[in-house]
Scaffold this motif. Structure first.
Motif, PDB file in Angstrom:
ATOM      1  N   ILE A 180      42.244  32.838  40.688  1.00  0.00           N
ATOM      2  CA  ILE A 180      42.103  31.377  40.595  1.00  0.00           C
ATOM      3  C   ILE A 180      40.745  30.942  41.145  1.00  0.00           C
ATOM      4  CG2 ILE A 180      42.967  29.181  41.479  1.00  0.00           C
ATOM      5  CD1 ILE A 180      45.784  30.397  41.375  1.00  0.00           C
ATOM      6  N   ALA A 181      40.343  31.521  42.291  1.00  0.00           N
ATOM      7  CA  ALA A 181      39.039  31.191  42.870  1.00  0.00           C
ATOM      8  C   ALA A 181      37.908  31.577  41.923  1.00  0.00           C
ATOM      9  CB  ALA A 181      38.865  31.898  44.214  1.00  0.00           C
ATOM     10  N   PHE A 182      38.058  32.699  41.234  1.00  0.00           N
ATOM     11  CA  PHE A 182      37.061  33.115  40.248  1.00  0.00           C
ATOM     12  C   PHE A 182      36.947  32.083  39.132  1.00  0.00           C
ATOM     13  CE2 PHE A 182      36.156  35.164  36.175  1.00  0.00           C
ATOM     14  CZ  PHE A 182      34.932  35.765  36.435  1.00  0.00           C
ATOM     15  N   LEU A 183      38.078  31.573  38.669  1.00  0.00           N
ATOM     16  CA  LEU A 183      38.062  30.575  37.595  1.00  0.00           C
ATOM     17  C   LEU A 183      37.415  29.268  38.056  1.00  0.00           C
ATOM     18  CD1 LEU A 183      41.604  31.094  35.995  1.00  0.00           C
ATOM     19  CD2 LEU A 183      39.400  31.940  35.174  1.00  0.00           C
ATOM     20  N   ILE A 214      52.453  40.431  49.014  1.00  0.00           N
ATOM     21  CA  ILE A 214      51.190  40.060  49.662  1.00  0.00           C
ATOM     22  C   ILE A 214      50.022  40.361  48.728  1.00  0.00           C
ATOM     23  CG2 ILE A 214      49.668  40.540  51.619  1.00  0.00           C
ATOM     24  CD1 ILE A 214      52.226  41.274  53.214  1.00  0.00           C
ATOM     25  N   GLY A 215      50.073  41.532  48.081  1.00  0.00           N
ATOM     26  CA  GLY A 215      49.017  41.906  47.149  1.00  0.00           C
ATOM     27  C   GLY A 215      48.900  40.945  45.983  1.00  0.00           C
ATOM     28  N   MET A 216      50.037  40.484  45.460  1.00  0.00           N
ATOM     29  CA  MET A 216      50.001  39.544  44.336  1.00  0.00           C
ATOM     30  C   MET A 216      49.411  38.203  44.756  1.00  0.00           C
ATOM     31  SD  MET A 216      50.825  40.937  41.549  1.00  0.00           S
ATOM     32  CE  MET A 216      50.875  39.421  40.589  1.00  0.00           C
ATOM     33  N   VAL A 217      49.637  37.798  46.014  1.00  0.00           N
ATOM     34  CA  VAL A 217      49.038  36.556  46.512  1.00  0.00           C
ATOM     35  C   VAL A 217      47.511  36.687  46.509  1.00  0.00           C
ATOM     36  CG1 VAL A 217      48.757  35.083  48.537  1.00  0.00           C
ATOM     37  CG2 VAL A 217      51.037  35.899  47.891  1.00  0.00           C
ATOM     38  N   PHE A 218      47.008  37.821  47.000  1.00  0.00           N
ATOM     39  CA  PHE A 218      45.562  38.068  46.983  1.00  0.00           C
ATOM     40  C   PHE A 218      45.040  38.130  45.549  1.00  0.00           C
ATOM     41  CE2 PHE A 218      46.114  39.501  51.381  1.00  0.00           C
ATOM     42  CZ  PHE A 218      44.959  38.999  51.976  1.00  0.00           C
ATOM     43  N   PHE A 263      49.005  47.359  35.805  1.00  0.00           N
ATOM     44  CA  PHE A 263      49.429  46.367  34.830  1.00  0.00           C
ATOM     45  C   PHE A 263      50.401  46.952  33.811  1.00  0.00           C
ATOM     46  CE2 PHE A 263      45.321  44.759  36.308  1.00  0.00           C
ATOM     47  CZ  PHE A 263      45.717  43.516  36.738  1.00  0.00           C
ATOM     48  N   TYR A 264      50.097  48.111  33.263  1.00  0.00           N
ATOM     49  CA  TYR A 264      50.970  48.596  32.203  1.00  0.00           C
ATOM     50  C   TYR A 264      52.263  49.184  32.730  1.00  0.00           C
ATOM     51  CZ  TYR A 264      49.176  53.417  32.816  1.00  0.00           C
ATOM     52  OH  TYR A 264      48.834  54.646  33.306  1.00  0.00           O
ATOM     53  N   MET A 265      52.305  49.530  34.030  1.00  0.00           N
ATOM     54  CA  MET A 265      53.569  50.020  34.579  1.00  0.00           C
ATOM     55  C   MET A 265      54.639  48.930  34.540  1.00  0.00           C
ATOM     56  SD  MET A 265      53.840  53.181  35.529  1.00  0.00           S
ATOM     57  CE  MET A 265      55.071  53.225  36.821  1.00  0.00           C
ATOM     58  N   PHE A 266      54.239  47.675  34.443  1.00  0.00           N
ATOM     59  CA  PHE A 266      55.182  46.564  34.401  1.00  0.00           C
ATOM     60  C   PHE A 266      55.321  45.997  32.994  1.00  0.00           C
ATOM     61  CE2 PHE A 266      53.912  46.837  38.795  1.00  0.00           C
ATOM     62  CZ  PHE A 266      55.103  46.679  39.458  1.00  0.00           C
ATOM     63  N   ILE A 277      38.467  39.951  46.371  1.00  0.00           N
ATOM     64  CA  ILE A 277      39.782  39.593  46.919  1.00  0.00           C
ATOM     65  C   ILE A 277      40.881  39.979  45.934  1.00  0.00           C
ATOM     66  CG2 ILE A 277      41.252  37.637  47.561  1.00  0.00           C
ATOM     67  CD1 ILE A 277      38.708  36.274  48.642  1.00  0.00           C
ATOM     68  N   SER A 278      40.653  39.684  44.671  1.00  0.00           N
ATOM     69  CA  SER A 278      41.633  40.024  43.643  1.00  0.00           C
ATOM     70  C   SER A 278      41.814  41.539  43.551  1.00  0.00           C
ATOM     71  CB  SER A 278      41.183  39.454  42.293  1.00  0.00           C
ATOM     72  OG  SER A 278      42.210  39.527  41.340  1.00  0.00           O
ATOM     73  N   SER A 279      40.710  42.275  43.640  1.00  0.00           N
ATOM     74  CA  SER A 279      40.778  43.741  43.591  1.00  0.00           C
ATOM     75  C   SER A 279      41.517  44.303  44.800  1.00  0.00           C
ATOM     76  CB  SER A 279      39.365  44.327  43.528  1.00  0.00           C
ATOM     77  OG  SER A 279      38.692  43.912  42.363  1.00  0.00           O
ATOM     78  N   PHE A 280      41.300  43.688  45.966  1.00  0.00           N
ATOM     79  CA  PHE A 280      42.029  44.115  47.164  1.00  0.00           C
ATOM     80  C   PHE A 280      43.531  43.901  46.971  1.00  0.00           C
ATOM     81  CE2 PHE A 280      43.821  43.033  51.382  1.00  0.00           C
ATOM     82  CZ  PHE A 280      43.648  44.267  51.995  1.00  0.00           C
ATOM     83  N   GLY A 281      43.888  42.826  46.280  1.00  0.00           N
ATOM     84  CA  GLY A 281      45.300  42.590  45.976  1.00  0.00           C
ATOM     85  C   GLY A 281      45.889  43.717  45.149  1.00  0.00           C
ATOM     86  N   ILE A 282      45.110  44.234  44.198  1.00  0.00           N
ATOM     87  CA  ILE A 282      45.594  45.349  43.380  1.00  0.00           C
ATOM     88  C   ILE A 282      45.799  46.590  44.232  1.00  0.00           C
ATOM     89  CG2 ILE A 282      44.968  46.912  41.492  1.00  0.00           C
ATOM     90  CD1 ILE A 282      43.642  44.598  40.107  1.00  0.00           C
TER      91      ILE A 282
END
Length: 385
Positions: A96-99, A86-90, A33-36, A134-139
């Motif tokens: 979103i699914a968590f919310l 692809i990672g950002m999609v995950f 996150f902070y790299m961006f 799923i979100s963590s796998f995206g990271i």
């Protein structure tokens, strides 16, 4: 201690374990996150020393390496080129699914309807934890350090045990919870999860503990083996030109013949040859980055004109007639240097020594720069490819 106190203690333990797991993985994934962010260099100065500690030993230095490219924006593999997308999609999809799951829970709490058994909970008992996985796998795909993969596997196990703790609490609160469990899956659809339910845990506590530890080790080793294979595939998909002591890495699509022509142009210049000669010895290895002259990347220390900002744009969108080569000394872990293509496998950082701009149309050197005085991530273990 009465039943209500026991339930409160279990609920508190569940919440504490949940937040502990989030903090654990958050610290590992925080780098992405902070790299961006505009404060990347400042925060890296705090985060970097931890990576440097891992780099002190060959047994841990591999953890900070990337197994997919971050600097190279174009490769010969569509998956490797697009792995961040692809990672950002995950990541976004999981969030979103968590919310959605959280909204169901808090809606029931607001309406005082009790447990949530409908909606996405009709088939899966813990869709929020699944969403976080799923979100963590995206990271992992967006910021593919082996260290982040280690965190992903660990946090998945943490979510499993958090789910088990919650289920024991729900069994005490809801009389029909056992029936609900028999018709649903913990994280997957019942039909799929039944395949894995054939595995039975030992009855004794010590046997269960040893089984969990063994399963954790096996899955971790399998994950690292897959990442290692992807690592090799990713490096082989890069646009490179290699000698025994050098790897010329193009950030964009280009042929080996075109790279070799630019290398000939650069090294035929007497000023460049004299500047590089002072670094040339049998112990040094080089990672030399090639990109359009109008492309500026923060992870590769380079001359950045006033008013320009480092980005991660596609090199193919830039002017291809003017290129630059940033010569850098590769840094390795305690085991020291390797040769050829293995330089990219084992390097953990790089030190810039010279920047050369060339005109590809006239095959001539246009500008020569010394390494910049101010570096974004000086001394920090940032990606090397």
């Amino acid at each position: 201690m009465n039943q209500e106190n026991i339930q409160n203690d279990n609920a508190n333990a569940t919440r504490s374990a949940f937040w502990a797991s989030l903090i654990f993985y958050g610290l590992i994934a925080f780098e992405f996150f902070y790299m961006f962010s505009p404060f990347a260099a400042y925060v890296y100065s705090i985060y970097g020393p931890g990576l440097q500690v891992l780099n002190l030993s060959e047994s841990t230095s591999w953890l900070i390496r990337f197994f997919m490219p971050h600097i190279a924006r174009e490769t010969q593999s569509l998956f490797i080129t697009r792995h961040e997308v692809i990672g950002m999609v995950f990541f976004v999809g999981g969030f979103i699914a968590f919310l959605v799951g959280a909204a169901q829970i808090y809606w029931n709490k607001l309406k005082k309807k009790g447990g949530v058994f409908g909606g996405i909970y009709r088939q899966i008992r813990h869709p929020q934890y699944l969403a976080l996985m799923i979100s963590s796998f995206g990271i992992v795909l967006v910021w593919p350090r082996y260290l982040v993969l280690f965190g992903f596997v660990t946090v998945c196990f943490a979510y499993f045990f958090l789910a088990r703790m919650e289920e024991r609490e729900c069994e005490r609160k809801f009389t029909d919870y056992d029936e609900y469990c028999s018709n649903t899956g913990m994280f997957l659809l019942p039909g799929i999860e039944n395949i894995f339910n054939r595995f039975t845990w030992p009855e004794k506590k010590m046997g269960k503990i040893l089984s969990v530890i063994g399963l954790y080790i096996v899955i971790m080793l399998m994950g690292f083996a897959v990442a290692r294979g992807i690592h090799s595939y990713a490096i082989n998909s890069l646009y490179t030109y290699t000698t025994q002591q050098e790897v010329y890495l193009s950030l964009g699509q280009i042929t080996q013949e075109e790279i070799a022509d630019m290398v000939t142009t650069v090294k035929s210049d007497s000023v460049v040859a004299a500047s590089l000669n002072k670094y040339w010895n049998t112990n040094n290895r080089f990672i030399n980055y090639m990109m359009p002259a109008s492309l500026f990347v923060s992870e590769v220390p380079m001359h950045i004109p006033e008013g320009k900002v480092p980005t991660h744009e596609r090199p193919g969108d830039k002017d291809q007639s003017h290129f630059k080569v940033i010569f850098s000394l590769a840094q390795f872990g305690p085991d020291g240097p390797v040769d050829g293509q293995y330089i990219l496998y084992h390097a953990v950082n790089k030190t810039p020594v010279l920047e050369v701009w060339i005109n590809r149309d006239t095959q001539s050197v246009e500008k020569i720069f010394n390494p910049p005085m101010d570096k974004y991530y000086e001394g920090m273990p940032v990606p090397v490819f």
